[in-house]
Design a protein around this motif. Structure first.
Motif, PDB file in Angstrom:
ATOM      1  N   VAL A 313      35.699  19.222 -30.903  1.00  0.00           N
ATOM      2  CA  VAL A 313      36.874  20.040 -31.217  1.00  0.00           C
ATOM      3  C   VAL A 313      38.208  19.329 -30.960  1.00  0.00           C
ATOM      4  CG1 VAL A 313      38.111  22.120 -30.426  1.00  0.00           C
ATOM      5  CG2 VAL A 313      35.636  22.210 -30.832  1.00  0.00           C
ATOM      6  N   LEU A 317      41.931  18.833 -33.189  1.00  0.00           N
ATOM      7  CA  LEU A 317      43.013  19.694 -32.695  1.00  0.00           C
ATOM      8  C   LEU A 317      44.246  18.865 -32.352  1.00  0.00           C
ATOM      9  CD1 LEU A 317      43.566  22.741 -31.642  1.00  0.00           C
ATOM     10  CD2 LEU A 317      43.287  21.707 -29.394  1.00  0.00           C
ATOM     11  N   ASP A 430      36.030  26.368 -31.388  1.00  0.00           N
ATOM     12  CA  ASP A 430      37.356  26.101 -31.971  1.00  0.00           C
ATOM     13  C   ASP A 430      37.970  27.385 -32.538  1.00  0.00           C
ATOM     14  OD1 ASP A 430      35.384  26.075 -33.900  1.00  0.00           O
ATOM     15  OD2 ASP A 430      36.438  24.682 -35.215  1.00  0.00           O
ATOM     16  N   ASN A 434      41.573  28.563 -31.355  1.00  0.00           N
ATOM     17  CA  ASN A 434      42.662  28.783 -32.317  1.00  0.00           C
ATOM     18  C   ASN A 434      43.203  30.207 -32.240  1.00  0.00           C
ATOM     19  OD1 ASN A 434      43.308  26.313 -33.632  1.00  0.00           O
ATOM     20  ND2 ASN A 434      41.264  26.344 -34.511  1.00  0.00           N
TER      21      ASN A 434
END
Ligand code: ADP
Length: 475
Positions: A313, A317, A430, A434
């Motif tokens: 992840v 990101l 993720d 988010n």
């Protein structure tokens, strides 16, 4: 009641993880409830001098171990109504690290025997002997089966499992040499399990009650998926298996009084948290920006903790979003290398401190916005509780104690204290992260999430009362 506890770690003296936090806090709370508590720990040479300078030599004990006369010193240190006793023997405990030594089996066998020598020398025998994890799990077996301890055999016994993954598995020969107990205990499967001597299994079989550190983990370990090959044994013991949620020491972890952080704060003046964020950024050499979310992880770097999830992840990101990430941790080499590589790839966004640093941990809890905890399993987890107490929002995977303590934020009710993924249900990390980041951009919600976390009750008082009730029922 008179209770003697034994463990391999105890905060603030010697700490590798959450076990130490529990041993530093639960006994104090039980003492507050009016019980007589003694805690026995090895006197590792890594214990800071500020404590050892206050230790008082209580006695020197000679006993037979592995066919030889051995000696250990018993040092006493009283704090908050608890009598802490430290077992000193240089050949076993004068080491730079708590665990991971090639002779761990022998070191903790020695410690088990030493604890029993101490128990036996007490003028008034204890009502309960409470042991923790594999390092002390053979004590109940020795207590019941070795005639040396006949005078204290009536004591009730409790084993708390802080992490089922660590069982203390060794060979038959190691069992025979270290404990000098008859071979049939191994051959009949009394101390053995699936071809090994197994310290934790021995404890589970012998104690009156087994506890573990959250209700959800208690149920999980009865299944094959989480049961670490001990689930069938635990199923047999199901009636005597209890989940009691850990608390944290709310005096040690208190943002309003914590001297290890840059600026104290509480829920009434939350804006002061920003001062700690800047202090983290300054220390980490990252741009001092209040508007960029600061993510952190403070952890043992082990498979359990879901570092593989972060490997998936984090690179994307960091590539795509304005975020900062600070890691404090140590453990498996491959994970240390991954995080160091991440810092090299994103020098203005990532800072990595490999090591164990209590003071920096406090500053990070205080200064970060978001705490990452994508654990594959988590018996209780204390980091998410500490985070919430410092107004840092956890993004966790829905397992064990994380499921029992992190509540998904509900924007219509403004309830909840964090965000959850669920690997079992195919809800990836993720997505949860988010979701969390999207609320970071909405101050009204972000304030609510932080406050909900800070106002939660993570103290030991309720759980300590549950332990006391359990002891009472036993005796
Ligand atoms: P575990 O016991 O599995 O390691 P927990 O979340 O129950 O995990 O407890 C971890 C404890 O250890 C917390 O108090 C956390 O702050 C502390 N800790 C973990 N790694 C470090 C580190 N590198 N430096 C300082 N404290 C750490």
């Amino acid at each position: 009641m008179k209770i003697i506890m034994a463990a391999a770690e105890c905060a603030p003296f010697a700490k590798a993880g959450g076990l130490a936090d529990v041993m530093g806090a639960l006994p104090k709370e039980l003492s507050r409830l009016g019980h007589e508590i003694m805690v026995v720990v090895p006197k590792y040479s890594l214990i800071a001098e500020e404590y050892t300078a206050e230790f008082v030599l209580k006695e020197s004990v000679e006993f037979s171990f592995k066919g030889q006369q051995k000696t250990f010193g018993v040092f006493q240190y009283d704090q908050a109504g608890v009598e802490f006793l430290f077992v000193e023997n240089d050949s076993y405990f004068k080491r730079d690290q708590i665990y991971g030594q090639p002779d761990d089996a022998e070191r903790y066998a020695f410690f088990n025997r030493a604890v029993l020598e101490i128990v036996q020398r007490e003028q008034q025998p204890p009502d309960v002997v409470h042991v923790h994890d594999w390092h002390t799990a053979v004590i109940p077996f020795l207590l019941k089966e070795d005639p040396r301890y006949a005078s204290v055999q009536a004591a009730k016994t409790v084993l708390t499992i802080h992490n089922l993954q660590f069982q203390g598995k060794f060979s038959k020969q190691t069992f025979l040499e270290n404990f000098e107990m008859e071979e049939h205990y191994y051959d009949e499967g009394i101390v053995s399990w699936k071809g090994n001597f197994n310290a934790l299994k021995t404890g589970i079989s012998y104690v009156d009650k087994v506890t573990t550190v959250s209700p959800t983990y208690r149920n999980e370990i009865l299944t094959e998926f989480y049961g670490e090959k001990l689930h069938t044994l635990l199923q047999e013991k199901e009636q005597d298996l209890i989940g009691i949620l850990n608390g944290i020491d709310t005096e040690v972890y208190n943002p309003a009084t914590d001297l290890a952080i840059e600026r104290e704060f509480d829920v009434m003046n939350l804006e002061e948290k920003q001062v700690n964020k800047r202090a983290v950024q300054l220390k980490a050499g990252l741009p001092e920006r209040g508007d960029v979310p600061l993510l952190t992880m403070i952890s043992r770097l082990a498979g359990q903790k879901g570092i593989d999830v972060l490997q998936e992840v984090l690179p994307a990101l960091l590539e795509e979003q304005e975020v900062q990430f600070v890691l404090l941790g140590s453990g498996e080499e491959k994970y240390e290398q991954f995080f160091k590589g991440l810092m090299a790839d994103f020098p203005t966004k990532v800072y990595v401190h490999v090591g164990f640093d209590e003071a920096f941990a406090h500053l990070l809890y205080a200064g970060a916005d978001i705490f990452l905890m994508p654990s594959h399993f988590e018996p209780c987890g204390l980091s998410q509780l500490i985070s919430m107490r410092y107004g840092t929002v956890p993004v966790a995977n829905k397992t064990g104690g994380l499921k029992d303590t992190v509540i998904e934020y509900d924007e219509s009710l403004k309830s909840g204290n964090g965000f959850l993924s669920d690997f079992q249900q195919d809800e990836p990390y993720d997505v949860a992260l988010n979701r969390c980041l999207s609320f970071y951009q909405q101050p009204e919600h972000w304030e609510a999430i932080k406050k909900n976390g800070m106002e939660g009750d993570y103290s030991w008082s309720r759980s300590a009362a549950e332990y006391a009730k359990l002891y009472e029922r036993l005796i």
